[in-house]
Design a protein around this motif. Sequence first.
Motif, PDB file in Angstrom:
ATOM      1  N   LEU A 107      31.961  46.009  84.875  1.00 40.17           N
ATOM      2  CA  LEU A 107      31.505  44.694  84.891  1.00 40.17           C
ATOM      3  C   LEU A 107      31.231  44.187  86.283  1.00 40.17           C
ATOM      4  CD1 LEU A 107      31.151  42.010  83.510  1.00 40.17           C
ATOM      5  CD2 LEU A 107      33.766  41.498  83.834  1.00 40.17           C
ATOM      6  N   LEU A 149      30.437  46.915  78.088  1.00 39.77           N
ATOM      7  CA  LEU A 149      29.888  45.953  78.680  1.00 39.77           C
ATOM      8  C   LEU A 149      28.661  45.418  77.624  1.00 39.77           C
ATOM      9  CD1 LEU A 149      29.041  46.732  82.317  1.00 39.77           C
ATOM     10  CD2 LEU A 149      30.831  45.311  81.176  1.00 39.77           C
ATOM     11  N   GLN A 201      25.389  45.407  86.878  1.00 40.50           N
ATOM     12  CA  GLN A 201      24.893  44.187  86.372  1.00 40.50           C
ATOM     13  C   GLN A 201      23.619  44.243  85.812  1.00 40.50           C
ATOM     14  OE1 GLN A 201      26.683  41.621  87.125  1.00 40.50           O
ATOM     15  NE2 GLN A 201      28.117  42.253  88.407  1.00 40.50           N
ATOM     16  N   ASN A 238      30.559  43.363  74.824  1.00 40.74           N
ATOM     17  CA  ASN A 238      30.980  42.225  75.254  1.00 40.74           C
ATOM     18  C   ASN A 238      29.728  41.156  75.196  1.00 40.74           C
ATOM     19  OD1 ASN A 238      32.928  40.324  76.739  1.00 40.74           O
ATOM     20  ND2 ASN A 238      31.351  40.492  78.219  1.00 40.74           N
ATOM     21  N   PHE A 253      36.638  48.184  81.537  1.00 43.41           N
ATOM     22  CA  PHE A 253      35.707  47.096  81.295  1.00 43.41           C
ATOM     23  C   PHE A 253      35.620  46.525  82.406  1.00 43.41           C
ATOM     24  CE2 PHE A 253      34.943  42.367  80.727  1.00 43.41           C
ATOM     25  CZ  PHE A 253      33.822  42.768  80.128  1.00 43.41           C
ATOM     26  N   GLN A 305      24.507  49.198  81.184  1.00 39.86           N
ATOM     27  CA  GLN A 305      25.625  48.889  80.470  1.00 39.86           C
ATOM     28  C   GLN A 305      26.167  49.923  79.884  1.00 39.86           C
ATOM     29  OE1 GLN A 305      24.467  45.619  78.182  1.00 39.86           O
ATOM     30  NE2 GLN A 305      25.022  44.127  79.673  1.00 39.86           N
TER      31      GLN A 305
END
Length: 277
Positions: free
Chosen positions: A215, A228, A219, A231, A211, A224
């Motif tokens: 991350l 991600l 961005q 999350n 993760f 993703q």
Amino acid sequence: MNAKPYGWKLLASEIAVVLVAALFLAPFYFVVANSFKSFAELLADTSGLPKSLDWHNYARAWDVLKFPRALRNSIVITAFSDICMVVVSSLAAYRLLRYPSRTNRILFSLFIASMVVPFQTIMIPLVKVGNWLHFLNSLPGIIFCYTGLGASFTIFLYHGFMKSIPQEIEESALIDGCTPYGIFWRIVFPLLKSMTVTVVVLQSLWMWNDFLLPLLVLQKPQLQTIQLATNSLFGQYMQQWDLALAALVMGIAPILAFFLALQRHIIQGITAGAVKG
């Protein structure tokens, strides 16, 4: 051979093993069982079985997270990182082992020493260097990062495994006129099959579930990974546990199936690498 009598000590050992297994499997039960519950039912009864197998959470998570896109990103990152690590690390390990010198011994020691460096101590310099090299917000950039971060452990595994390969085979091929690269790709690399599978499985588990590095590097929403995307269901004022648990099950399923399909090669590769020929 005479079988040992089934006594209370063996029974106690089996009960202890079952209890430990149940303890480790308990989180999987909570994730799977609660993924079929509505948010209200989940808050009312977390430990109980769902009243019905309602796939509504999975359908919503599939749409909200744009799950096919996240799944594709995770597969691309994991697959190409595995390929790069296998190619680069196997060649490096072969060179370090078959051409012994002081420089190669120092390099191998540096690879081993880097394995004990925590990622948290290098993540800020890594992001700065990645920004200079324009590796941020790109799948090739994070693949390059994973290849470098996983190279030390992969070289260590290949280096130990290659010690069990008789060097006389390579010498015979050299006498027959085979080039050094031909010796590696035609003779040595096929013999590394069990270790290659071990490397791919272990590194895939790490990269698929990672993760922190995605991350830091990825961005943009369209880049993703599954972790991600999952999350994003947790905010400061909202936590969508019903969708998150369904997304976790969908994210775990592919890598779990991959691990179960290849798990027998892991012990075979590691034990073979522990034997020096």
